[in-house]
Design an enzyme around this catalytic site. Structure first.
Site, PDB file in Angstrom:
ATOM      1  N   SER A 164      -1.007  -9.306   9.167  1.00  0.00           N
ATOM      2  CA  SER A 164      -1.274 -10.739   9.228  1.00  0.00           C
ATOM      3  C   SER A 164      -1.680 -11.198  10.627  1.00  0.00           C
ATOM      4  O   SER A 164      -0.917 -11.102  11.590  1.00  0.00           O
ATOM      5  CB  SER A 164      -0.076 -11.565   8.759  1.00  0.00           C
ATOM      6  OG  SER A 164      -0.277 -12.929   9.015  1.00  0.00           O
ATOM      7  N   TYR A 211      -2.994  -9.160  16.570  1.00  0.00           N
ATOM      8  CA  TYR A 211      -2.957  -8.108  15.537  1.00  0.00           C
ATOM      9  C   TYR A 211      -4.133  -7.146  15.716  1.00  0.00           C
ATOM     10  O   TYR A 211      -3.959  -5.916  15.684  1.00  0.00           O
ATOM     11  CB  TYR A 211      -2.998  -8.734  14.145  1.00  0.00           C
ATOM     12  CG  TYR A 211      -3.145  -7.718  13.028  1.00  0.00           C
ATOM     13  CD1 TYR A 211      -2.076  -6.909  12.657  1.00  0.00           C
ATOM     14  CD2 TYR A 211      -4.356  -7.566  12.351  1.00  0.00           C
ATOM     15  CE1 TYR A 211      -2.209  -5.971  11.647  1.00  0.00           C
ATOM     16  CE2 TYR A 211      -4.494  -6.634  11.339  1.00  0.00           C
ATOM     17  CZ  TYR A 211      -3.423  -5.843  10.990  1.00  0.00           C
ATOM     18  OH  TYR A 211      -3.563  -4.905   9.991  1.00  0.00           O
ATOM     19  N   GLN A 222       1.711   3.866   7.210  1.00  0.00           N
ATOM     20  CA  GLN A 222       1.343   2.534   6.717  1.00  0.00           C
ATOM     21  C   GLN A 222       2.201   1.431   7.335  1.00  0.00           C
ATOM     22  O   GLN A 222       1.883   0.247   7.193  1.00  0.00           O
ATOM     23  CB  GLN A 222       1.498   2.473   5.192  1.00  0.00           C
ATOM     24  CG  GLN A 222       0.846   3.621   4.452  1.00  0.00           C
ATOM     25  CD  GLN A 222      -0.641   3.709   4.683  1.00  0.00           C
ATOM     26  OE1 GLN A 222      -1.358   2.717   4.531  1.00  0.00           O
ATOM     27  NE2 GLN A 222      -1.133   4.889   5.055  1.00  0.00           N
ATOM     28  N   ARG A 237      -9.215 -20.887   9.938  1.00  0.00           N
ATOM     29  CA  ARG A 237      -7.992 -20.281  10.442  1.00  0.00           C
ATOM     30  C   ARG A 237      -8.270 -19.559  11.747  1.00  0.00           C
ATOM     31  O   ARG A 237      -9.206 -18.762  11.839  1.00  0.00           O
ATOM     32  CB  ARG A 237      -7.424 -19.315   9.398  1.00  0.00           C
ATOM     33  CG  ARG A 237      -5.981 -18.954   9.613  1.00  0.00           C
ATOM     34  CD  ARG A 237      -5.443 -18.169   8.433  1.00  0.00           C
ATOM     35  NE  ARG A 237      -6.055 -16.855   8.301  1.00  0.00           N
ATOM     36  CZ  ARG A 237      -5.624 -15.920   7.486  1.00  0.00           C
ATOM     37  NH1 ARG A 237      -4.585 -16.156   6.713  1.00  0.00           N
ATOM     38  NH2 ARG A 237      -6.237 -14.742   7.413  1.00  0.00           N
ATOM     39  N   SER A 293      -7.638  -0.991  10.866  1.00  0.00           N
ATOM     40  CA  SER A 293      -7.956  -2.304  10.313  1.00  0.00           C
ATOM     41  C   SER A 293      -9.377  -2.741  10.635  1.00  0.00           C
ATOM     42  O   SER A 293      -9.891  -2.477  11.731  1.00  0.00           O
ATOM     43  CB  SER A 293      -6.976  -3.352  10.858  1.00  0.00           C
ATOM     44  OG  SER A 293      -7.368  -4.652  10.493  1.00  0.00           O
ATOM     45  N   ILE A 339       0.835  -1.202   0.000  1.00  0.00           N
ATOM     46  CA  ILE A 339       0.000   0.000   0.000  1.00  0.00           C
ATOM     47  C   ILE A 339       0.868   1.250   0.000  1.00  0.00           C
ATOM     48  O   ILE A 339       0.603   2.211  -0.735  1.00  0.00           O
ATOM     49  CB  ILE A 339      -0.954  -0.003   1.218  1.00  0.00           C
ATOM     50  CG1 ILE A 339      -1.927  -1.181   1.116  1.00  0.00           C
ATOM     51  CG2 ILE A 339      -1.728   1.320   1.297  1.00  0.00           C
ATOM     52  CD1 ILE A 339      -2.846  -1.335   2.318  1.00  0.00           C
TER      53      ILE A 339
END
Length: 326
Positions: A88, A151, A83, A285, A127, A19
């Site tokens: 992940s 995360y 950024q 996951r 996010s 990004i």
């Protein structure tokens, strides 16, 4: 969309990443001076190679975990597009300490650097993982659940810190909750490759893509040009639009099964054999949000956001790029 933004000095942290590099390119094309801060832990030098010949581009190889690097990079800049992060969910589950060091401590360093250098505005990558276990659809900015991964915790803490710096120090901040961004320059390899480039790479190589779960999980896949647009709009938005967060998405959702069907259809135009490749289904996951679908009215109303690329539009553009660059 024509966005009037030129003649500014703008720092892009993580500017060699997927990004970040696209943002650097867009800003340079608009005749701005761009400072790129990156330690190349996940960013790639090839993403910024062509920029190095531009006199308006400066690379600082440094780490946001080092306050001196942050202070140097932020010196004299008008705006910061932050950024830099370790993305992940699986990576954060495997190594929560490093994710926290980069995403929280590094973020705090950048806020301090922005404050101490009198930066006009700090726009940062938030996010959709912040929505956590909230089952509400579509996702609206003021309704979140409990985080489902380390995360997600780090990205929510970013929002809390940004809010405090706005209230305490008068720093103008805008957080953009990215929803499954994809497009050119996104890494198709590695253990933590995002699903779209990974699937494209596998299908081009006539390999079966592996879907975690039954394929019915859905995502608001967002093409990179929509993300570039909302970042640039955030830099020029009225003061009434700052010190808050916005969903950065297309405002639609597609299942993973839908995604693979689209990819096979579009890629078979290049190689008909791809149409007949079977999908492999694996286990769910850990830490994944089952469904994400953004409500984008707030960004439309306050930032004049107008996402121009749907999932299908973005996939066609991405596939062209990967065939030329893989």
């Amino acid at each position: 969309m024509n966005i009037d933004l030129s003649g500014k000095k703008i720092l892009v942290t993580g500017g060699a990443g997927f990004i970040g590099a696209n943002l650097c390119e867009a800003l340079l094309n608009k005749k701005n001076t761009v400072i790129c801060l990156d330690n190349f832990s996940t960013g790639k030098r090839e993403n910024i190679t062509t920029f190095l010949e531009d006199s308006n581009f400066k690379l600082i190889e440094g780490d946001i975990r080092n306050l001196d690097d942050c202070m140097l990079a932020a010196s004299g800049v008008d705006y910061i597009l932050h950024q830099a992060a370790l993305g992940s969910v699986p990576r954060s589950i495997k190594d929560p300490i490093t994710s926290n060091d980069v995403n929280v401590s590094g973020f705090l360093n950048m806020l301090v650097a922005a404050r101490d250098n009198n930066v006009k505005r700090f726009v940062y990558a938030a996010s959709s993982s912040t929505y956590g276990d909230s089952k509400a659809l579509p996702k609206t900015e003021d309704v979140i659940g409990k985080p489902l991964s380390p995360y997600a915790i780090t990205k929510y803490v970013n929002e809390l810190y940004a809010d405090v710096f706005g209230k305490t120090y008068g720093l103008e901040t805008i957080g953009l909750r990215y929803f499954n961004v994809f497009g050119r320059k996104q890494d198709a390899n590695g253990a933590y490759a995002a699903v779209i480039p990974k699937f494209i790479n596998q299908l081009i190589n006539l390999e079966s893509p592996v879907i975690n779960g039954d394929g019915l999980h859905s995502r608001d896949f967002t093409y990179i040009d929509n993300i570039i647009q909302i970042n640039l709009l955030s830099l020029i938005a009225e003061k009434s639009a700052v010190n808050t967060v916005y969903n950065a998405a297309f405002g639609d959702r597609n299942t993973l099964n839908d995604l693979v069907l689209y990819l096979k259809d579009f890629l078979s135009e290049y190689n008909p054999k791809i149409k007949n490749i079977d999908v492999i289904y694996g286990s769910n996951r850990l830490g994944d949000i089952p469904h994400s679908h953004a409500e984008i009215k707030k960004a439309i109303t306050q930032l004049n956001y107008n996402p121009e690329f749907s999932l299908k539009d973005g996939l066609r553009e991405s596939i062209k790029w990967y065939f030329e660059n893989l």
